[in-house]
Structures are given as structure tokens and as C-alpha cells.
Design an enzyme around this catalytic site. Structure first.
Site, PDB file in Angstrom:
ATOM      1  N   GLY A 103      55.984   4.438  66.072  1.00 55.29           N
ATOM      2  CA  GLY A 103      54.822   3.638  65.698  1.00 55.29           C
ATOM      3  C   GLY A 103      55.034   2.138  65.634  1.00 55.29           C
ATOM      4  N   ASP A 114      52.353   4.124  53.565  1.00 59.84           N
ATOM      5  CA  ASP A 114      51.246   4.897  53.004  1.00 59.84           C
ATOM      6  C   ASP A 114      51.704   5.439  51.639  1.00 59.84           C
ATOM      7  OD1 ASP A 114      49.044   6.577  52.747  1.00 59.84           O
ATOM      8  OD2 ASP A 114      49.433   7.763  54.505  1.00 59.84           O
ATOM      9  N   PHE A 120      42.187   6.661  57.712  1.00 59.03           N
ATOM     10  CA  PHE A 120      43.164   7.009  58.735  1.00 59.03           C
ATOM     11  C   PHE A 120      42.925   6.135  59.950  1.00 59.03           C
ATOM     12  CE2 PHE A 120      45.218   9.284  62.149  1.00 59.03           C
ATOM     13  CZ  PHE A 120      46.443   9.539  61.559  1.00 59.03           C
ATOM     14  N   VAL A 121      43.929   5.313  60.270  1.00 49.21           N
ATOM     15  CA  VAL A 121      43.762   4.336  61.351  1.00 49.21           C
ATOM     16  C   VAL A 121      44.687   4.652  62.527  1.00 49.21           C
ATOM     17  CG1 VAL A 121      42.963   2.455  59.871  1.00 49.21           C
ATOM     18  CG2 VAL A 121      45.416   2.765  60.230  1.00 49.21           C
ATOM     19  N   ASP A 158      49.338   6.421  65.682  1.00 48.86           N
ATOM     20  CA  ASP A 158      48.820   7.530  66.488  1.00 48.86           C
ATOM     21  C   ASP A 158      48.054   8.560  65.679  1.00 48.86           C
ATOM     22  OD1 ASP A 158      51.216   8.582  65.125  1.00 48.86           O
ATOM     23  OD2 ASP A 158      50.905  10.330  66.412  1.00 48.86           O
ATOM     24  N   ARG A 202      48.018   5.332  70.516  1.00 49.86           N
ATOM     25  CA  ARG A 202      48.996   4.258  70.259  1.00 49.86           C
ATOM     26  C   ARG A 202      48.711   3.050  71.145  1.00 49.86           C
ATOM     27  NH1 ARG A 202      53.245   6.479  67.193  1.00 49.86           N
ATOM     28  NH2 ARG A 202      53.824   8.604  67.678  1.00 49.86           N
TER      29      ARG A 202
HETATM   30  P1  IMP Z   1      54.346   7.463  54.297  1.00 53.68           P
HETATM   31  O1  IMP Z   1      55.660   8.185  54.347  1.00 53.68           O
HETATM   32  O2  IMP Z   1      53.287   8.318  53.638  1.00 53.68           O
HETATM   33  O3  IMP Z   1      54.428   6.086  53.708  1.00 53.68           O
HETATM   34  O4  IMP Z   1      53.816   7.345  55.758  1.00 53.68           O
HETATM   35  C1  IMP Z   1      54.396   6.551  56.721  1.00 53.68           C
HETATM   36  C2  IMP Z   1      54.163   7.109  58.103  1.00 53.68           C
HETATM   37  O5  IMP Z   1      52.980   7.911  58.145  1.00 53.68           O
HETATM   38  C3  IMP Z   1      53.920   6.000  59.066  1.00 53.68           C
HETATM   39  O6  IMP Z   1      55.108   5.629  59.709  1.00 53.68           O
HETATM   40  C4  IMP Z   1      52.932   6.590  60.050  1.00 53.68           C
HETATM   41  O7  IMP Z   1      53.619   7.212  61.101  1.00 53.68           O
HETATM   42  C5  IMP Z   1      52.192   7.646  59.265  1.00 53.68           C
HETATM   43  N1  IMP Z   1      50.856   7.197  58.803  1.00 53.68           N
HETATM   44  C6  IMP Z   1      50.454   6.928  57.548  1.00 53.68           C
HETATM   45  N2  IMP Z   1      49.166   6.556  57.498  1.00 53.68           N
HETATM   46  C7  IMP Z   1      48.731   6.596  58.775  1.00 53.68           C
HETATM   47  C8  IMP Z   1      47.466   6.278  59.404  1.00 53.68           C
HETATM   48  O8  IMP Z   1      46.471   5.878  58.786  1.00 53.68           O
HETATM   49  N3  IMP Z   1      47.440   6.426  60.753  1.00 53.68           N
HETATM   50  C9  IMP Z   1      48.495   6.832  61.495  1.00 53.68           C
HETATM   51  N4  IMP Z   1      49.683   7.130  60.956  1.00 53.68           N
HETATM   52  C10 IMP Z   1      49.807   6.994  59.612  1.00 53.68           C
END
Ligand code: IMP
Length: 189
Positions: free
Chosen positions: A53, A111, A161-162, A168, A174
Site C-alpha cells: 500500500g 487504522d 473505507f478508502v 486497495d 491501488r
Molecule cells: P491497522 O493495522 O488496523 O492500523 O491497519 C493498517 C492496514 O490496514 C493498512 O496498511 C491498510 O493496508 C489497511 N487499511 C486500513 N484501513 C483501510 C482503508 O480504509 N482502506 C484500505 N486499507 C485499509
């Protein structure tokens, strides 16, 4: 769990709303690159980009970092569809020389904070001099790990969700040049 991508002739059809335009992305990433350059003078930072990403963000950021630096990429995965699996896997760290290096993790979005927390823990095993985080997007309202505060944040976004600019939905979208909100019909049955 697997999702079917609805058939499209143009990926822009899957987007409900453009959240951050291409021009806004480029302008802000340039500012962050210059900030990193000022903060890391004489420190030869090693940027650790989390695949896949962060690739567009890394590549744009490199254009405005003007100090000596290096970068490496590692593969991290945690998401399936629009939900975090809660299980983070990191591949490729053991091949890097990171002892005593000033590391900057390059991430597409923070996130829950779980991915960054697990990545920091894994990197700490190799005794770097310092670790900071540069993220394109931050969704602070979704944070589950409270002590995760990226030093460099390009944009804070609401809990949507973006996709686009590297982000992606099941490996798709992407290649959008902007960040947009995915139409819920793209992932609802
Ligand atoms: P975390 O571990 O919950 O902080 O999530 C991080 C990973 O989740 C990022 O590297 C993304 O790959 C994926 N992610 C989190 N939110 C989104 C979103 O809104 N769109 C796409 N991928 C996301």
C-alpha cells in the site's frame, strides 16, 4: 474469506466520493518530505516501506527528501476485504541491516494501529537507533492501540473505507490517482 469484485470498465465507477485529490496529495507529501529532510540532517535515515500500500506514497515522498537516505521494503499484511484480520504478518525483516539506524516506517494508513505496533515490535528486535512513523493517512477514531502516534501524518480522515493512491480493496483500486471512498455496493452482496 474472499470477495468478488463487481465488474467495471472504469475503476472510477466504484468510487462514491473523492476525499483527497491528486493535487492535494502531491502538495502535502512534498511538505512532509521537506520536514523529514530537516529533521534527519546528518542521520542518513532508513525508510522502511510497508508493501504494497505505501508504494505510491514512498515514491512521491522520495522526490522531496533531499538528504542522504536509503529505503527498503517489507511485506506486511493484515486486511481481508474491508476488515482487519487482527493477525499481522511481516516478511523480509531478517535480510535488513538496521542495527543503530534511524528508521522511518512508511505506511499507507494507520487504522487500529495494530500493524504499526507489530512492525515496531519486530523492528526493535534488531536494535535500531530510533523508529518513527510516516503515514499517508490516519484514521484516529479507529485506534485500538492507544500509544501509536505517527510523527508524520499527511492527512487525518474520518472512519470510512478508502481506496486509491496505493490503498486497495482486495488488491484492486491501488491505481487510482486520488483517495476516494468506496461505494458500499462494491463490497455488499
Ligand atoms: P491497522 O493495522 O488496523 O492500523 O491497519 C493498517 C492496514 O490496514 C493498512 O496498511 C491498510 O493496508 C489497511 N487499511 C486500513 N484501513 C483501510 C482503508 O480504509 N482502506 C484500505 N486499507 C485499509
Amino acid at each position: 474469506m474472499s470477495f468478488e469484485i463487481k465488474s467495471m470498465t472504469n475503476i472510477n465507477e466504484g468510487i462514491e466520493e473523492i476525499l483527497i485529490t491528486h493535487e492535494e496529495l502531491i502538495k502535502r507529501i512534498e511538505e512532509v518530505g521537506k520536514e523529514i529532510s530537516k529533521d534527519y540532517v546528518g542521520k542518513n535515515p532508513l525508510l522502511i516501506a510497508l508493501l504494497k500500500g505505501s508504494v505510491p506514497f514512498l515514491s512521491e515522498l522520495l522526490n522531496s527528501i533531499y538528504i542522504p537516505m536509503e529505503y527498503e521494503c517489507v511485506k506486511v499484511s493484515s486486511y481481508c476485504g474491508t476488515k482487519s484480520t487482527g493477525c499481522v504478518t511481516i516478511e523480509g525483516l531478517n535480510k535488513l541491516s538496521i542495527e543503530n539506524r534511524n528508521l522511518i516506517i512508511i505506511e499507507d494508513i494507520v487504522d487500529s494501529g495494530l500493524t504499526i505496533q507489530k512492525t515496531i515490535e519486530a523492528l526493535n528486535e534488531y536494535h535500531p537507533a530510533s523508529i518513527e512513523v510516516a503515514t499517508l493517512l490516519d484514521k484516529p477514531s479507529m485506534r485500538q492501540i492507544e500509544n501509536i502516534h505517527p510523527k508524520y501524518i499527511c492527512f487525518k480522515i474520518p472512519n470510512k473505507f478508502v481506496v486509491g493512491f496505493g490503498l486497495d480493496f482486495n488488491q484492486q483500486f491501488r491505481n487510482l490517482p486520488y483517495v476516494g471512498v468506496l461505494k458500499p455496493t462494491m463490497y455488499m452482496e
